[in-house]
Scaffold this motif. Structure first.
Motif, PDB file in Angstrom:
ATOM      1  N   SER A   1       0.850  -1.177   0.000  1.00  0.00           N
ATOM      2  CA  SER A   1       0.000   0.000   0.000  1.00  0.00           C
ATOM      3  C   SER A   1       0.897   1.242   0.000  1.00  0.00           C
TER       4      SER A   1
ATOM      5  N   GLU B   1      -0.957   4.282  11.908  1.00  0.00           N
ATOM      6  CA  GLU B   1      -1.835   3.331  11.230  1.00  0.00           C
ATOM      7  C   GLU B   1      -3.246   3.318  11.818  1.00  0.00           C
TER       8      GLU B   1
ATOM      9  N   GLU C   1      -6.568  -2.199   0.327  1.00  0.00           N
ATOM     10  CA  GLU C   1      -6.476  -2.587   1.735  1.00  0.00           C
ATOM     11  C   GLU C   1      -7.799  -3.156   2.227  1.00  0.00           C
TER      12      GLU C   1
ATOM     13  N   SER D   1      -0.913  -5.419   5.188  1.00  0.00           N
ATOM     14  CA  SER D   1      -0.842  -4.311   4.231  1.00  0.00           C
ATOM     15  C   SER D   1       0.238  -3.339   4.696  1.00  0.00           C
TER      16      SER D   1
ATOM     17  N   ARG E   1       2.255   0.210   4.246  1.00  0.00           N
ATOM     18  CA  ARG E   1       2.175   1.558   3.695  1.00  0.00           C
ATOM     19  C   ARG E   1       3.589   2.123   3.522  1.00  0.00           C
TER      20      ARG E   1
ATOM     21  N   ILE F   1      -2.242  -3.625   9.329  1.00  0.00           N
ATOM     22  CA  ILE F   1      -1.669  -2.558   8.512  1.00  0.00           C
ATOM     23  C   ILE F   1      -0.443  -2.022   9.240  1.00  0.00           C
TER      24      ILE F   1
END
Length: 331
Positions: free
Chosen positions: A126, A141, A160, A176, A178, A255
């Protein structure tokens, strides 16, 4: 392990695949070899990967659901790392349908292939662009990220959400990641780092958006790859959350930010390029572009808990390595 990497001929995919092969894993790379940029980079990356033992390359598009599913099945992969996507914030304004097709339809096809194959861990790339219009810093997050300012960010947010849904429905452990402003050797020529190096080396003016006021959480590629490799070995487990975790209450899904947690001025980055090249930049200051944000800044406390480290290469050291590679590759 056997690992399936989409986007293996891309900037991050190439570095990750090369590292996984060096660590003794076997990798099936899946890449469409699309002409989004073409100055020998993808061919050069593929040549290096193909020369390494344990690598098997499959050329195919994410939109080819049957071909993607068959490639994943044939790989026997225990881990899937989904990096393939149409990248670029500004290009998403010019060619929106490309992002819908690759990042949404393509990711849905990948998830269906994963549902049929059931790997031990799905790792999804992501972006920090998801934080969009958020003003509170650093970006955590656990912050809401419901204000994307580009279609690229919106498609990654959708990715996501789809990853979480499949983790919930089918019990597939999923992470996921970032990414925050990744740069380094073999980088994409449309990104600022390589554009700046190329222009300054040639004595051309560089375009500096945001009137030079932008700040970025620059992340050197080797640091990012180290983090991804460690994350691969930490699939989420329901009920085993950490302090400040993003572990879903209804799915083995998490995440995590992948950045250094140390934003720097864009002008500092340009100064590092000037030092490494031994040349001064000719600057052309411009307003902010559509879809861009003034600052990115990652909260990396969860990353540190998960893998025991965070990216730490300074922009001065990272840029020096980028420039050395640039001069060797482009002569």
């Amino acid at each position: 392990m056997k690992i399936f990497v989409t986007g293996s001929a891309g900037f991050i995919g190439f570095h990750l695949t090369r590292r996984l092969l060096a660590d003794g894993h076997s990798v099936t790379g899946y890449d469409g070899m699309t002409p989004f940029y073409d100055d020998g980079l993808k061919a050069g990356r593929m040549a290096l990967l193909s020369a390494q033992a344990g690598f098997s390359g499959v050329q195919g598009m994410l939109e080819d659901a049957a071909g993607l599913t068959e490639a994943l099945r044939a790989s026997g992969a225990e881990v899937v790392v989904h990096l393939a996507a149409q990248a670029g914030v500004r290009y998403s304004i010019e060619a929106p349908q490309t992002y819908i097709s690759s990042n949404l339809v393509g990711t849905a096809n990948l998830l269906e292939a994963v549902r049929a194959h059931r790997p031990r861990h799905l790792v999804f790339a992501s972006t920090s662009s998801i934080y969009g219009g958020n003003l509170a810093m650093p970006f955590a997050e656990t912050d809401r990220a419901d204000n994307p300012v580009s279609l690229y960010a919106a498609t990654k947010k959708g990715g996501e959400a789809m990853v979480h849904a499949y983790a919930h429905l089918w019990g597939i452990p999923a992470t996921s990641m970032r990414f925050f402003t990744v740069y380094g050797p073999w980088g994409r020529p449309d990104m600022a780092a390589l554009k700046f190096v190329r222009a300054i080396e040639a004595g051309e003016a560089i375009e500096v958006y945001g009137e030079g006021r932008m700040r970025r959480d620059f992340t050197y590629i080797d640091d990012l790859i180290e983090a991804i490799v460690r994350i691969i070995g930490r699939p989420p487990v329901a009920g085993e959350g950490l302090e400040g975790d993003t572990l879903s209450p209804v799915a083995p899904s998490r995440i995590v930010n992948l950045g250094g947690g140390k934003p720097r001025e864009l002008m500092d980055f340009i100064a590092a390029i000037e030092t490494a090249l031994g040349k001064k930049a000719r600057l052309r200051f411009l307003p902010m572009q559509q879809g861009d944000v003034l600052e990115t800044y990652s909260d990396v406390s969860l990353l540190r808990q998960l893998i025991g480290t965070v990216p730490r290469t300074s922009i001065e050291d990272g840029v020096a390595k980028l420039v050395a590679w640039y001069r060797q590759f482009y002569g």
